[in-house]
Motif scaffolding. Structure first.
Motif, short mmCIF file in Angstrom:
data_model
loop_
_atom_site.label_atom_id
_atom_site.label_comp_id
_atom_site.label_asym_id
_atom_site.label_seq_id
_atom_site.Cartn_x
_atom_site.Cartn_y
_atom_site.Cartn_z
N ALA A 18 0.89 -1.26 -0.10
CA ALA A 18 0.02 0.14 -0.11
C ALA A 18 0.92 1.21 -0.16
O ALA A 18 1.68 1.53 0.77
N THR A 49 -1.86 6.24 -3.55
CA THR A 49 -3.26 6.21 -3.12
C THR A 49 -3.83 7.79 -3.02
O THR A 49 -4.97 8.09 -3.43
N PRO A 109 -7.66 8.97 3.65
CA PRO A 109 -8.89 8.17 3.03
C PRO A 109 -9.93 8.25 4.05
O PRO A 109 -9.75 8.62 5.19
N LEU A 111 -7.12 1.81 -0.76
CA LEU A 111 -5.63 2.20 -0.76
C LEU A 111 -5.20 1.26 -1.89
O LEU A 111 -5.40 0.00 -1.93
#
Length: 233
Positions: free
Chosen positions: A84, A89, A98, A104
């Motif tokens: 990730a 992202t 987020p 992600l």
């Protein structure tokens, strides 16, 4: 002017070796990181844990005291060089933090997890690197200090895995706003005791969590505490 203490060098070819030791290295949740569904696991203050997630499983990470930051990583189980990536992202979701429903993505721009639930006010960080020995030496610490970077390395090693680098983590509950003059403030969390996030694995992955040991700037109230988690599905 800051100076950096010279610590023992890690592997010359990569950044995958811890520069010190704590209980993370000897206290995995299981030999290979496989969780017992529904069991409540505790990550002690200043330590880390790794857990294997199958596609579709949901990990619930609990800010038990409300004041604790949890550095969090997700690695592709089949290839730990894919993980990730906060840089990727942010571009994918057009946000710097987020929110529930957001995916992600990895450094290959593939979905790895989805944030499903967030009971906190939603203040997290995707900008700040994991603390490490060099961060603490720049802050005047001259002896070994537990760090999220080492916790990640040791947590993986404790279940027989090793990553070649320490990616930028998702810093759950970390309150580091960017000010109008582009400076950064290091503030206590705004989460409450028991706040949690639920995150679903979109592919088989390894989650690593560190109960951040930072005790100099007040992101943990200068008093690191435990984090807890469960896995369902």
């Amino acid at each position: 002017m800051t100076t950096t203490t010279q610590y023992p060098e890690c592997c010359a070819k990569d950044n995958g070796d811890a520069l010190g030791m704590n209980a993370t290295a000897t206290s995995p949740i299981s030999v290979d990181g496989t969780p017992v569904a529904g069991e409540l696991y505790t990550i002690p203050p200043r330590c880390g844990r790794a857990v294997k997630l199958k596609k579709g499983q949901v990990i619930k990470i609990i800010n038990t005291p409300g004041s604790q930051v949890c550095d969090t990583w997700f690695f592709n189980s089949d290839d730990l060089s894919e993980f990730a990536s906060m840089e990727h992202t942010r571009a994918f979701i057009d946000k710097i933090i987020p929110q529930p429903g957001d995916v992600l993505v990895t450094n290959q721009r593939r979905a790895i997890v989805t944030l499903l639930t967030d009971t906190s006010p939603g203040v997290h960080d995707t900008m700040i690197a994991a603390c490490d020995l060099f961060r603490y030496s720049n802050m005047g610490i001259t002896e070994y200090h537990d760090s999220c970077a080492d916790n990640m390395r040791m947590a993986l090693n404790a279940i027989g895995l090793r990553a070649r680098e320490v990616p930028q983590p998702l810093n759950l509950w970390m309150n580091t706003p960017v000010n109008p003059d582009y400076t950064i403030s290091w503030l206590p969390t705004v989460s409450a005791p028991g706040d949690y996030v639920e995150i679903r694995a979109e592919r088989d992955c390894v989650a690593v969590m560190s109960a951040c040991p930072q005790d100099i700037v007040p992101i943990n109230g200068c008093s690191p505490k435990e984090i807890q988690f469960t896995v369902a599905g």
